[in-house]
Design a protein around this motif. Structure first.
Motif, PDB file in Angstrom:
ATOM      1  N   ALA A 157       0.861  -1.187   0.000  1.00  0.00           N
ATOM      2  CA  ALA A 157       0.000   0.000   0.000  1.00  0.00           C
ATOM      3  C   ALA A 157       0.896   1.236   0.000  1.00  0.00           C
ATOM      4  O   ALA A 157       1.850   1.313   0.776  1.00  0.00           O
ATOM      5  CB  ALA A 157      -0.916  -0.014   1.214  1.00  0.00           C
ATOM      6  N   THR A 181      -1.341  -0.596  -4.174  1.00  0.00           N
ATOM      7  CA  THR A 181      -2.297   0.512  -4.167  1.00  0.00           C
ATOM      8  C   THR A 181      -1.511   1.818  -4.218  1.00  0.00           C
ATOM      9  O   THR A 181      -0.406   1.919  -3.666  1.00  0.00           O
ATOM     10  CB  THR A 181      -3.212   0.513  -2.927  1.00  0.00           C
ATOM     11  N   TYR A 201      -6.076   3.815  -4.438  1.00  0.00           N
ATOM     12  CA  TYR A 201      -6.466   3.660  -3.030  1.00  0.00           C
ATOM     13  C   TYR A 201      -7.699   4.476  -2.659  1.00  0.00           C
ATOM     14  O   TYR A 201      -8.307   4.257  -1.618  1.00  0.00           O
ATOM     15  CB  TYR A 201      -5.289   3.940  -2.086  1.00  0.00           C
ATOM     16  N   HIS A 221       1.349  -7.947   4.070  1.00  0.00           N
ATOM     17  CA  HIS A 221       0.645  -6.681   3.833  1.00  0.00           C
ATOM     18  C   HIS A 221       1.505  -5.559   4.409  1.00  0.00           C
ATOM     19  O   HIS A 221       1.651  -5.442   5.619  1.00  0.00           O
ATOM     20  CB  HIS A 221      -0.721  -6.716   4.530  1.00  0.00           C
ATOM     21  N   ASP A 223       1.875  -1.585   4.558  1.00  0.00           N
ATOM     22  CA  ASP A 223       1.230  -0.302   4.285  1.00  0.00           C
ATOM     23  C   ASP A 223       2.202   0.811   4.623  1.00  0.00           C
ATOM     24  O   ASP A 223       2.472   1.075   5.793  1.00  0.00           O
ATOM     25  CB  ASP A 223      -0.052  -0.178   5.114  1.00  0.00           C
ATOM     26  N   SER A 225       1.720   3.935   3.885  1.00  0.00           N
ATOM     27  CA  SER A 225       1.047   5.239   3.935  1.00  0.00           C
ATOM     28  C   SER A 225       0.797   5.722   5.356  1.00  0.00           C
ATOM     29  O   SER A 225       0.580   6.904   5.581  1.00  0.00           O
ATOM     30  CB  SER A 225      -0.296   5.161   3.204  1.00  0.00           C
ATOM     31  N   HIS A 228      -3.628   3.075   8.522  1.00  0.00           N
ATOM     32  CA  HIS A 228      -3.867   1.643   8.612  1.00  0.00           C
ATOM     33  C   HIS A 228      -5.344   1.315   8.714  1.00  0.00           C
ATOM     34  O   HIS A 228      -6.012   1.746   9.650  1.00  0.00           O
ATOM     35  CB  HIS A 228      -3.132   1.070   9.827  1.00  0.00           C
ATOM     36  N   ALA A 233      -7.104  -5.050   6.255  1.00  0.00           N
ATOM     37  CA  ALA A 233      -5.825  -5.782   6.145  1.00  0.00           C
ATOM     38  C   ALA A 233      -5.957  -7.196   6.703  1.00  0.00           C
ATOM     39  O   ALA A 233      -5.496  -8.162   6.089  1.00  0.00           O
ATOM     40  CB  ALA A 233      -4.725  -5.018   6.887  1.00  0.00           C
TER      41      ALA A 233
END
Ligand SMILES: NC(=O)c1ccc[n+]([C@@H]2O[C@H](COP(=O)([O-])OP(=O)(O)OC[C@H]3O[C@@H](n4cnc5c(N)ncnc54)[C@H](OP(=O)(O)O)[C@@H]3O)[C@@H](O)[C@H]2O)c1
Length: 333
Positions: A157, A181, A201, A221, A223, A225, A228, A233
């Motif tokens: 992500a 994403t 996203y 997974h 992420d 960014s 969360h 997830a």
């Protein structure tokens, strides 16, 4: 040898705001027997540098404390016990400026030899320094903590960001199938880096699209960014899947506990600051290989003279450097 007693540096006298960064003369650091003295050519500015400077991330700091952790530079002197480096070698490190070590934002820096790596032949110091922190972070997330293996599905992500791009490359390199994403305009770039599928996203159908893209579940997974969505997830997670958490310093997302343990799922967090020298060296080997073949994309870079380090920290903290790597250049001679 350098032959100078003092040098220009960007430093703080205590933890504080970006405006507390001063630019001026500090003593040139001295090499111990297992250290290397490096003339600094380029220094990256990272979010974590601002966390260390402000005290948001607590770590031992000798004052006056030179800010910054990553540099590319040229060896100018070696401690008596050094055999692997020679004057004139182009080198890099990404682990100064925390854990009691002085930082990188200066004309010269002392680096312990086990934290210093040769640059790939022909490397551009600015482009190399821009990737060494996010790429090592991505390596730790995908390989060390995510334990991604060939044939697994990895969801990255924020795959068009600095860490996300490198994570996509590393996951593809280990033979995993990457689902990404990113913003709509970056989806082609994610596929070019190796993602099998890439989704916006902001798409309201994101959960459905990800479920469809990973029908057997997501094994890792990651992420990047910091936003969360642990509900999603964990729901996407394969049996024994791993959610890797590495951003969002003050986030408090809800966790669907039952869905996690009935999948034998794990949530694992990490900070590059805690990585061992062995882990960092393994990351460096792969980074050099990929940087040497031009596979790690630094993205947009803005160079600033070293005396604008305070401005660089302020811009990063106020979101005025989004998507851009700020790189400080000390002047010499
Ligand atoms: N734990 C560690 O050791 C460690 C080390 C290094 C960095 N970090 C942290 O890792 C984070 C990422 O760093 P970075 O340099 O890669 O930042 P970055 O380049 O800004 O990348 C973040 C990416 O996330 C995307 N994004 C934003 N919201 C999203 C969402 N809801 N879903 C999916 N993607 C989304 C952004 O896309 P748009 O810009 O298009 O919106 C951007 O491309 C930072 O918080 C940093 O502090 C942690």
């Amino acid at each position: 040898m350098v032959g100078l007693d003092t040098m220009n540096a960007a430093y703080v006298e205590s933890r504080g705001p970006a405006s507390s960064i001063q630019y001026g003369q500090v003593p040139v650091p001295r090499c111990g027997p297992t250290d290397v003295l490096v003339q600094v050519e380029a220094v990256a500015v990272n979010a974590v540098d601002t966390f260390v400077r402000s005290g948001a991330y607590q770590t031992a700091m000798p004052f006056p404390f030179v800010v910054g952790r990553d540099l590319v530079g040229t060896v100018v002197a070696c401690g008596s016990g050094i055999t692997g480096f020679r004057s004139g070698d182009l080198v890099w490190t990404n682990s100064l400026g925390h854990g009691g070590r002085q930082g990188a934002a200066a004309q010269f820096a002392v680096v312990a030899a086990d934290r210093l790596y040769h640059a790939p032949p022909g490397a551009d110091p600015v482009e190399l320094v821009a990737v060494v922190h996010p790429a090592a972070t991505a390596y730790l997330g995908i390989v060390v903590h995510g334990r991604a293996r060939a044939g697994e599905t990895v969801l990255v992500a924020g795959a068009a960001g600095h860490v996300g791009r490198a994570a996509t490359v590393f996951a593809t390199r280990v033979g995993a199938s990457v689902v990404a994403t990113a913003s709509a305009t970056d989806l082609d770039a994610c596929r070019r880096l190796g993602a099998r599928e890439a989704f916006d996203y902001r798409d309201p159908r994101l959960g459905y699209l990800l479920r469809d893209a990973a029908p057997d579940g997501v094994d890792v997974h990651l992420d990047t960014s910091g936003h969360h969505d642990l509900e999603l997830a964990v729901e996407l997670l394969a049996q024994r899947g791993r959610v890797v958490v590495m951003a969002g310093l003050s986030e408090h997302p809800g966790l669907p506990v039952g869905s996690l343990y009935t999948r034998d799922g794990r949530i694992v967090g990490y900070a590059i600051s805690n990585a061992s020298t062995t882990e960092l060296a393994a990351a460096a080997e792969l980074i050099n290989e990929l940087a040497g073949e031009g596979t790690l994309e630094p993205g947009p870079i803005e160079e600033l003279p070293l005396d604008r380090a305070g401005e660089a920290h302020a811009r990063l903290e106020t979101g005025q450097a989004a998507g851009v790597r700020l790189v400080l250049r000390p002047a010499h001679g």
